[in-house]
Design a protein around this motif. Structure first.
Motif, PDB file in Angstrom:
ATOM      1  N   GLN A  77      10.809   1.982   6.925  1.00  0.00           N
ATOM      2  CA  GLN A  77       9.516   1.369   7.196  1.00  0.00           C
ATOM      3  C   GLN A  77       9.550   0.751   8.585  1.00  0.00           C
ATOM      4  O   GLN A  77      10.537   0.130   8.957  1.00  0.00           O
ATOM      5  CB  GLN A  77       9.220   0.289   6.156  1.00  0.00           C
ATOM      6  CG  GLN A  77       9.222   0.797   4.752  1.00  0.00           C
ATOM      7  CD  GLN A  77       9.278  -0.310   3.719  1.00  0.00           C
ATOM      8  OE1 GLN A  77       9.889  -0.130   2.695  1.00  0.00           O
ATOM      9  NE2 GLN A  77       8.657  -1.453   3.957  1.00  0.00           N
ATOM     10  N   PHE A 106       0.008   3.894   9.147  1.00  0.00           N
ATOM     11  CA  PHE A 106      -0.841   2.893   8.528  1.00  0.00           C
ATOM     12  C   PHE A 106      -1.660   2.173   9.596  1.00  0.00           C
ATOM     13  O   PHE A 106      -1.200   1.995  10.725  1.00  0.00           O
ATOM     14  CB  PHE A 106       0.015   1.876   7.759  1.00  0.00           C
ATOM     15  CG  PHE A 106       0.750   2.488   6.599  1.00  0.00           C
ATOM     16  CD1 PHE A 106       0.203   2.445   5.327  1.00  0.00           C
ATOM     17  CD2 PHE A 106       1.970   3.105   6.770  1.00  0.00           C
ATOM     18  CE1 PHE A 106       0.875   3.013   4.254  1.00  0.00           C
ATOM     19  CE2 PHE A 106       2.647   3.682   5.709  1.00  0.00           C
ATOM     20  CZ  PHE A 106       2.096   3.634   4.445  1.00  0.00           C
ATOM     21  N   ARG A 111      -3.649   0.229   5.372  1.00  0.00           N
ATOM     22  CA  ARG A 111      -4.122   1.423   4.677  1.00  0.00           C
ATOM     23  C   ARG A 111      -3.480   2.656   5.275  1.00  0.00           C
ATOM     24  O   ARG A 111      -3.341   2.759   6.503  1.00  0.00           O
ATOM     25  CB  ARG A 111      -5.639   1.543   4.785  1.00  0.00           C
ATOM     26  CG  ARG A 111      -6.370   0.422   4.064  1.00  0.00           C
ATOM     27  CD  ARG A 111      -7.860   0.604   4.202  1.00  0.00           C
ATOM     28  NE  ARG A 111      -8.231   0.582   5.611  1.00  0.00           N
ATOM     29  CZ  ARG A 111      -9.172  -0.196   6.130  1.00  0.00           C
ATOM     30  NH1 ARG A 111      -9.840  -1.005   5.364  1.00  0.00           N
ATOM     31  NH2 ARG A 111      -9.445  -0.151   7.410  1.00  0.00           N
ATOM     32  N   LEU A 112      -3.127   3.592   4.418  1.00  0.00           N
ATOM     33  CA  LEU A 112      -2.547   4.859   4.866  1.00  0.00           C
ATOM     34  C   LEU A 112      -3.629   5.649   5.600  1.00  0.00           C
ATOM     35  O   LEU A 112      -4.674   5.950   5.045  1.00  0.00           O
ATOM     36  CB  LEU A 112      -2.014   5.654   3.675  1.00  0.00           C
ATOM     37  CG  LEU A 112      -1.346   6.982   3.991  1.00  0.00           C
ATOM     38  CD1 LEU A 112      -0.094   6.778   4.824  1.00  0.00           C
ATOM     39  CD2 LEU A 112      -1.004   7.713   2.700  1.00  0.00           C
ATOM     40  N   ARG A 128       3.048   4.715  -0.717  1.00  0.00           N
ATOM     41  CA  ARG A 128       3.191   3.262  -0.800  1.00  0.00           C
ATOM     42  C   ARG A 128       4.119   2.822  -1.934  1.00  0.00           C
ATOM     43  O   ARG A 128       4.747   1.768  -1.863  1.00  0.00           O
ATOM     44  CB  ARG A 128       1.811   2.630  -0.975  1.00  0.00           C
ATOM     45  CG  ARG A 128       1.831   1.139  -0.818  1.00  0.00           C
ATOM     46  CD  ARG A 128       0.450   0.562  -0.689  1.00  0.00           C
ATOM     47  NE  ARG A 128      -0.109   0.557   0.641  1.00  0.00           N
ATOM     48  CZ  ARG A 128       0.341  -0.177   1.649  1.00  0.00           C
ATOM     49  NH1 ARG A 128       1.394  -0.924   1.495  1.00  0.00           N
ATOM     50  NH2 ARG A 128      -0.265  -0.166   2.812  1.00  0.00           N
ATOM     51  N   SER A 129       4.250   3.623  -2.979  1.00  0.00           N
ATOM     52  CA  SER A 129       5.091   3.227  -4.108  1.00  0.00           C
ATOM     53  C   SER A 129       6.584   3.215  -3.755  1.00  0.00           C
ATOM     54  O   SER A 129       7.371   2.610  -4.473  1.00  0.00           O
ATOM     55  CB  SER A 129       4.845   4.137  -5.303  1.00  0.00           C
ATOM     56  OG  SER A 129       5.308   5.436  -5.024  1.00  0.00           O
ATOM     57  N   LEU A 131       7.709   1.946  -0.879  1.00  0.00           N
ATOM     58  CA  LEU A 131       7.917   0.886   0.102  1.00  0.00           C
ATOM     59  C   LEU A 131       8.382  -0.402  -0.550  1.00  0.00           C
ATOM     60  O   LEU A 131       8.023  -0.712  -1.677  1.00  0.00           O
ATOM     61  CB  LEU A 131       6.624   0.627   0.871  1.00  0.00           C
ATOM     62  CG  LEU A 131       6.014   1.831   1.578  1.00  0.00           C
ATOM     63  CD1 LEU A 131       4.765   1.426   2.329  1.00  0.00           C
ATOM     64  CD2 LEU A 131       7.011   2.502   2.495  1.00  0.00           C
TER      65      LEU A 131
END
Length: 140
Positions: A77, A106, A111-112, A128-129, A131
């Motif tokens: 990240q 992002f 937001r992606l 996102r899951s 991260l």
């Protein structure tokens, strides 16, 4: 033909040595948790998570991995100077080959905006899951 032969041989070796009972391989050596510095960034390891911090102590990069004998998940990240998530990459491979090789960008609200890369069939889990949250008051 050759990949099938290699897959069968690998399966035979793993079934005889009991790879399923082996513990996960640690991502980083816990002895390397002492902070290191390079290019204005400090590096430190807390648990299984590797952090790069700027001179003000803000996290600029976070990465972790789950390594088991037949399955590897690596997540990285990236953050801007204000601590906002700007990008993420997820690389996941299993016994049968690559499952996920995805990069995401992002916006300022988290937001992606854009996702590129490869997803194997059935791998629809949102980026996102994977991260992890940046801990408050990280001390390195």
């Amino acid at each position: 033909m050759m990949p099938r032969v290699l897959a069968v041989l690998t399966l035979a070796v793993l079934s005889t040595c009991g790879a399923a009972g082996l513990p996960p391989v640690p991502y980083r050596n816990s002895a390397s948790s002492a902070p290191a510095s390079a290019g204005g960034l400090r590096a430190c390891v807390v648990g299984e998570t590797f952090y790069l911090l700027d001179s003000a102590g803000r996290v600029r990069s976070l990465s972790y991995a789950r390594l088991v004998p037949d399955n590897t998940l690596r997540v990285r990240q990236s953050y801007d100077r204000n601590g906002k998530l700007t990008g993420a990459s997820v690389l996941w491979s299993g016994f049968a080959g690559p499952l996920l090789d995805v990069r995401g960008a992002f916006d300022g609200q988290g937001r992606l905006v854009k996702e590129t890369g490869f997803r194997a069939k059935g791998m629809g889990t949102p980026l996102r899951s994977y991260l992890r949250a940046v801990p408050k008051g990280l001390k390195c």
